[in-house]
Design a protein around this motif. Sequence first.
Motif, short mmCIF file in Angstrom:
data_model
loop_
_atom_site.label_atom_id
_atom_site.label_comp_id
_atom_site.label_asym_id
_atom_site.label_seq_id
_atom_site.Cartn_x
_atom_site.Cartn_y
_atom_site.Cartn_z
N GLY A 187 0.72 -1.20 0.10
CA GLY A 187 0.10 0.05 0.05
C GLY A 187 0.85 1.37 0.08
N VAL A 188 0.07 2.34 0.28
CA VAL A 188 1.05 3.65 0.06
C VAL A 188 1.84 3.70 1.31
CG1 VAL A 188 -0.90 4.80 -1.19
CG2 VAL A 188 -1.44 4.90 1.38
N HIS A 189 1.70 3.03 2.24
CA HIS A 189 2.88 3.04 3.31
C HIS A 189 4.02 2.81 2.79
CE1 HIS A 189 -0.38 3.71 6.23
NE2 HIS A 189 -1.04 2.73 5.87
N ALA A 190 4.36 2.14 1.66
CA ALA A 190 5.63 1.82 1.06
C ALA A 190 6.14 2.89 0.23
CB ALA A 190 5.22 0.54 0.47
N VAL A 191 5.55 4.07 0.30
CA VAL A 191 6.04 4.98 -0.72
C VAL A 191 7.01 5.81 0.06
CG1 VAL A 191 5.31 7.41 -1.51
CG2 VAL A 191 3.58 5.43 -1.68
N GLY A 192 8.10 5.77 -0.92
CA GLY A 192 9.36 6.68 -0.24
C GLY A 192 9.38 8.04 -0.38
N GLU A 193 8.97 8.50 -1.24
CA GLU A 193 9.02 10.20 -1.40
C GLU A 193 8.19 10.67 -0.41
OE1 GLU A 193 8.26 7.97 -3.72
OE2 GLU A 193 9.58 8.35 -5.55
N PRO A 194 8.61 11.94 0.34
CA PRO A 194 8.04 12.56 1.34
C PRO A 194 6.86 13.19 0.66
CG PRO A 194 10.45 12.73 1.58
CD PRO A 194 10.30 12.14 0.48
N ASP A 195 6.87 13.85 -0.56
CA ASP A 195 5.73 14.52 -0.86
C ASP A 195 4.56 13.68 -1.15
OD1 ASP A 195 7.10 16.89 -0.73
OD2 ASP A 195 7.75 16.83 -2.77
N LEU A 196 4.96 12.65 -1.62
CA LEU A 196 3.80 11.55 -2.04
C LEU A 196 3.20 11.10 -0.82
CD1 LEU A 196 4.95 9.42 -5.13
CD2 LEU A 196 3.15 11.08 -4.95
N ARG A 197 4.15 10.85 0.17
CA ARG A 197 3.40 10.46 1.49
C ARG A 197 2.71 11.17 1.94
NH1 ARG A 197 8.65 8.47 2.97
NH2 ARG A 197 8.84 10.28 4.51
N ALA A 198 2.78 12.56 1.98
CA ALA A 198 2.18 13.83 2.42
C ALA A 198 0.82 13.64 1.76
CB ALA A 198 3.00 15.12 2.60
N ALA A 199 0.80 13.52 0.46
CA ALA A 199 -0.25 13.72 -0.40
C ALA A 199 -1.18 12.53 0.13
CB ALA A 199 0.00 13.44 -1.96
N PHE A 200 -0.81 11.24 0.04
CA PHE A 200 -1.60 10.29 0.66
C PHE A 200 -2.03 10.22 1.97
CE2 PHE A 200 -0.17 8.40 -3.36
CZ PHE A 200 -1.16 8.03 -4.13
N ALA A 201 -1.30 10.79 2.97
CA ALA A 201 -1.67 11.21 4.21
C ALA A 201 -2.76 12.15 4.50
CB ALA A 201 -0.65 11.46 5.08
N HIS A 202 -2.67 13.19 3.55
CA HIS A 202 -3.80 14.01 3.48
C HIS A 202 -5.07 13.27 2.96
CE1 HIS A 202 -6.05 17.71 2.59
NE2 HIS A 202 -5.10 18.30 3.33
N ARG A 203 -4.73 12.31 2.12
CA ARG A 203 -6.23 11.76 1.64
C ARG A 203 -6.88 10.96 2.54
NH1 ARG A 203 -4.72 6.26 -0.74
NH2 ARG A 203 -4.90 5.97 1.60
N GLU A 204 -5.90 10.47 3.34
CA GLU A 204 -6.41 9.59 4.31
C GLU A 204 -7.12 10.33 5.50
OE1 GLU A 204 -3.24 7.24 5.89
OE2 GLU A 204 -3.33 5.98 3.87
N GLU A 205 -6.67 11.49 5.87
CA GLU A 205 -7.20 12.31 6.71
C GLU A 205 -8.61 12.78 6.25
OE1 GLU A 205 -6.26 16.64 9.11
OE2 GLU A 205 -4.66 15.68 7.90
N HIS A 206 -8.57 13.28 5.13
CA HIS A 206 -9.68 14.04 4.32
C HIS A 206 -10.82 12.88 4.21
CE1 HIS A 206 -11.94 16.62 1.76
NE2 HIS A 206 -12.20 15.43 0.98
N THR A 207 -10.36 11.57 3.84
CA THR A 207 -11.39 10.41 3.83
C THR A 207 -12.05 10.19 5.56
OG1 THR A 207 -10.17 9.59 2.21
CG2 THR A 207 -12.04 8.18 3.19
N TRP A 208 -11.21 10.35 6.24
CA TRP A 208 -11.78 10.32 7.66
C TRP A 208 -12.42 11.37 8.28
CZ3 TRP A 208 -11.13 12.76 12.40
CH2 TRP A 208 -11.32 12.20 13.41
N GLU A 209 -12.23 12.59 7.83
CA GLU A 209 -13.07 13.67 8.20
C GLU A 209 -14.65 13.43 7.42
OE1 GLU A 209 -10.95 16.86 6.92
OE2 GLU A 209 -9.66 16.92 8.64
N HIS A 210 -14.67 13.05 6.21
CA HIS A 210 -15.84 13.02 5.62
C HIS A 210 -16.51 11.49 6.32
CE1 HIS A 210 -16.06 15.34 2.30
NE2 HIS A 210 -14.88 15.29 2.28
#
Length: 268
Positions: A236-259
């Motif tokens: 899954g996205v937890h294996a993403v190495g780039e910090p910017d990409l990790r931040a993008a998907f972390a923001h996605r997970e937070e946004h989904t949780w808020e919804h």
Amino acid sequence: MFWVLLLLPAWAVAGLACLRLCLAAVRAAAVDPGAVDREHALTLYEAAFLAGGPRRVADLTMVSMARQRRLLLAHTGWATVVDPRGRDEMERSVIGAIGPGGQSRIAPVRAAAATAEAVRSLADRLVGAGLAVPDGTRSIAAGVRRVRTAAVTVCALGAAALALPLPADEPRLLIALWFALPLTLTLGCLAITRMEVHPYARWASPAGQRLIGALVRHADGTCDDRTYLTSVAVRGVHAVGEPDLRAAFAHREEHTWEHAEERRRRRI
């Protein structure tokens, strides 16, 4: 006799949960998964589906396009199309989910791409090859979770009934035995399901799980781009190495949780 008002919902919860699990098992038994294709070479999309389902396929597609600089995934949780020409059906599904404006939040793009026709066709092919579990078996996994929840609910209702002030002519042991009946039903149903259809995996069949394991072992010791994407497909996205990409998907997970929290509050 107020405890009877707690016994009735206990029976209803246990009975409905066990009935739905039995119906799911009957549907799964009626599905012919086909002969297992032991020579099948997994693609990255197929590995992603077997490891994490349709949403994992969407994640892998977006990560792959982002590494090729054809899709920009910002740390703020937005996806922007750089190259509007998708190289396969999965990429075209992601681009179509983003829309004609060329920009959208990652969460709705992921949800839309996961339900696209390309992913459904991929799932059908894997089921036909005996590598993915059919829909009925997935329902078994959900049914098992419902029966477990029902067992906990019965225990809670029984404890509440025993905590009520009772007349002297109503022994608590008899009340406990009444609640033990729906609890026995749920535990027996879980035991039978475990003996008959375990493991009830979410996506991959046992043959599919073996192929995923072999894919990971063959990738060990190499450091190319395919190995990187294989890690994303399997873990899954937890294996993403780039910090910017990790931040993008972390923001996605937070946004989904808020919804999800907002929808839950609205239901309440």
